[in-house]
Design an enzyme around this catalytic site. Structure first.
Site, PDB file in Angstrom:
ATOM      1  N   ALA A 174     -23.642   3.175   3.759  1.00 25.27           N
ATOM      2  CA  ALA A 174     -23.427   4.084   4.889  1.00 25.27           C
ATOM      3  C   ALA A 174     -21.957   4.154   5.267  1.00 25.27           C
ATOM      4  O   ALA A 174     -21.404   5.238   5.488  1.00 25.27           O
ATOM      5  CB  ALA A 174     -24.270   3.645   6.085  1.00 25.27           C
ATOM      6  N   ARG A 221     -45.891  -0.200   1.775  1.00 18.39           N
ATOM      7  CA  ARG A 221     -45.222  -1.490   1.715  1.00 18.39           C
ATOM      8  C   ARG A 221     -45.731  -2.467   2.772  1.00 18.39           C
ATOM      9  O   ARG A 221     -45.833  -3.665   2.516  1.00 18.39           O
ATOM     10  CB  ARG A 221     -43.704  -1.300   1.861  1.00 18.39           C
ATOM     11  CG  ARG A 221     -43.058  -0.700   0.629  1.00 18.39           C
ATOM     12  CD  ARG A 221     -41.564  -0.523   0.809  1.00 18.39           C
ATOM     13  NE  ARG A 221     -40.923  -0.192  -0.462  1.00 18.39           N
ATOM     14  CZ  ARG A 221     -39.611  -0.087  -0.626  1.00 18.39           C
ATOM     15  NH1 ARG A 221     -38.804  -0.265   0.402  1.00 18.39           N
ATOM     16  NH2 ARG A 221     -39.107   0.205  -1.809  1.00 18.39           N
ATOM     17  N   GLU A 239     -28.779   1.003   8.032  1.00 19.78           N
ATOM     18  CA  GLU A 239     -29.790   0.045   8.479  1.00 19.78           C
ATOM     19  C   GLU A 239     -29.582  -0.436   9.901  1.00 19.78           C
ATOM     20  O   GLU A 239     -30.515  -0.952  10.523  1.00 19.78           O
ATOM     21  CB  GLU A 239     -29.830  -1.146   7.517  1.00 19.78           C
ATOM     22  CG  GLU A 239     -31.045  -2.034   7.705  1.00 19.78           C
ATOM     23  CD  GLU A 239     -31.090  -3.196   6.727  1.00 19.78           C
ATOM     24  OE1 GLU A 239     -31.963  -4.070   6.910  1.00 19.78           O
ATOM     25  OE2 GLU A 239     -30.267  -3.242   5.798  1.00 19.78           O
TER      26      GLU A 239
END
Length: 470
Positions: free
Chosen positions: A42, A308, A436
């Site tokens: 990022a 997940r 994140e």
């Protein structure tokens, strides 16, 4: 709401100081136009894009001794709608399908506006990073937890291509990357604008950095901080993690001190990783079309294509909270050199096993041979006529695995322009975030390939917004 200017260090509030006092209070004062905190995917996307659009001084601060963050050690798979690669493979995809995959698989807890911004701009991001020099294979696959074949495979292993290319482009255009620089506090001025920050440089000297245009936070999550993980989900306190050493969350706490809202911090994603007694993470589970999971009895116990979060719960319910991922040699050779290297090293450490027959493999795994053969044969029969690959080509491989903390989906609340928001939903002027360290996109469950997509897309958006807004 107009706020009083204040400065907080991580542990406790520092005394209020007028702007003129900063230079004398700290060891050194500098100025920059744009400061980016964190040199992972990022941050480097933000730096590379900002360096194209902005001619002022750009500084990237990275607290580790090397750049890359979690992007560098990731599988590198990039989930983006891409007719150029998908159509020849007869894969029908769309931005709306991508949106639905993210929103629904996250239990509809992601912010629809943030998700739509992501899926709309991700194809533009893909074209942009390719124009910078990032290269991909011509195929796309469905990886573990992605639920659809839109994951691009970078030509270089893991996240190396993103990190090398974006950092080189940013520096070629004048951005400066400083390593071993730990940000300890953010600064807001009398109007409430984010006007600077404090950090410890490589010589452990305290520096105040005044910022003219914007600060972009991209310092990752908190998966490597057991105290924060335990605070938000005590069930995970015993697990290992496969996040980088820099993912410790101090930047989130510093941002919270200056008014940023933290959201959905309890949403912590796990993937197959190193067993608590193991040493090497062997990633046979990446391509969902090539492996099965079996437990300590050699029995297959779940659908490997499931969400997940559901896979996490299924593994944690097994004896010893562990399992094995099993592939054949075709599956082994489909992975890149680094993954194959880790598997070979894993044989030496007891984290991986290899057998010319399934019986030999089962013996080395310590599971009943008949059970393992039945599991593989049943799987091969079930996938006939599908795109999945049968497990038939010797030698056969297995990796011992347990769930490891992989990604923290909560973090700073942002809007679709990547601007940080306070608890009242008001913009904190001059402060942006991407990757994140943000929350609100993935909800309860992040689909595979979207971590890199989120980081690169919102890194690009953060740079564009910071420049157009200021």
């Amino acid at each position: 709401m107009i706020r009083r200017k204040f400065l907080y260090a991580l542990g406790a509030a520092s005394p209020f100081l007028p702007a003129s006092s900063f230079a004398s209070f700290f060891n050194r004062t500098e100025e920059a136009g744009i400061v980016i905190v964190g040199a992972g995917g990022a941050g480097l996307a933000a730096a590379a894009r900002a360096s194209e659009l902005y001619k002022g001084k750009i500084i990237v601060l990275e607290k580790q001794s090397k750049i890359g963050g979690n992007t560098l050690i990731s599988g590198g798979y990039l989930g983006v709608v891409d007719p150029k690669r998908q159509t020849p493979l007869q894969i029908i995809d769309s931005e709306e399908k991508h949106f639905q995959d993210i929103y629904v698989k996250g239990d509809c807890r992601g912010d629809p506006e943030l998700i739509r911004t992501l899926v709309k701009n991700a194809p533009r991001m893909l074209k942009w990073i390719e124009s910078q020099g990032v290269q991909f294979q011509n195929s796309v696959i469905e990886i573990y937890g992605s639920h659809f074949p839109r994951c691009h495979i970078p030509s270089l292993p893991n996240g190396l291509g993103y990190i090398n290319t974006l950092s080189e482009k940013a520096m070629e255009r004048g951005a400066e990357i400083r390593k071993n620089c730990q940000v300890t506090a953010l600064i807001r001025d009398k109007s409430g604008r984010l006007s600077g920050l404090q950090y410890l440089d490589a010589n452990n000297k305290l520096v105040t950095l005044r910022v003219k245009n914007a600060v972009i936070l991209s310092g990752g999550g908190f998966g490597s901080n057991p105290d924060l993980v335990t605070k938000y989900d005590p069930r995970l306190s015993h697990l290992t993690h496969n996040t980088g050493p820099g993912s410790t969350g101090e930047l989130l706490l510093a941002a919270e001190k200056v008014g940023c809202e933290l959201i959905q911090m309890e949403n912590i994603q796990c993937l197959p990783g190193v067993h608590p007694t193991g040493k090497i993470r062997v990633r046979f589970h990446n391509d969902v079309s090539r492996f099965i999971l079996v437990n300590s009895e050699g029995n297959r116990f779940t659908d490997e294509g499931a969400r997940r979060d559901l896979l996490k719960e299924a593994v944690l319910a097994q004896p010893g909270k562990m399992c094995f991922s099993v592939i054949d040699n075709d599956g082994f050779e489909s992975y890149d050199l680094l993954m194959r290297r880790d598997a070979i090293r894993g044989i030496e450490t007891g984290d991986a096993f290899k057998g010319e027959t399934l019986d030999e493999l089962a013996l080395k795994m310590g599971v009943p041979g008949e059970n393992l053969k039945n599991a593989v044969n049943a799987y091969n029969k079930a996938i006939e006529g599908t795109v999945n690959h049968p497990i038939i080509q010797p030698p056969f491989w297995a990796a011992r695995t347990s769930m490891s903390i992989h990604y923290t989906m909560g973090g700073l609340k942002i809007n679709s322009r990547a601007q940080c928001l306070d608890a009242q939903g008001e913009v904190i002027s001059g402060l942006y975030a991407a990757g994140e360290c943000t929350g609100g996109i993935h909800g309860n469950n992040r689909i595979g390939g979207n971590g890199i997509c989120d980081a690169l897309t919102y890194g690009m958006i953060a740079a564009e917004s910071a420049i157009s807004t200021n």
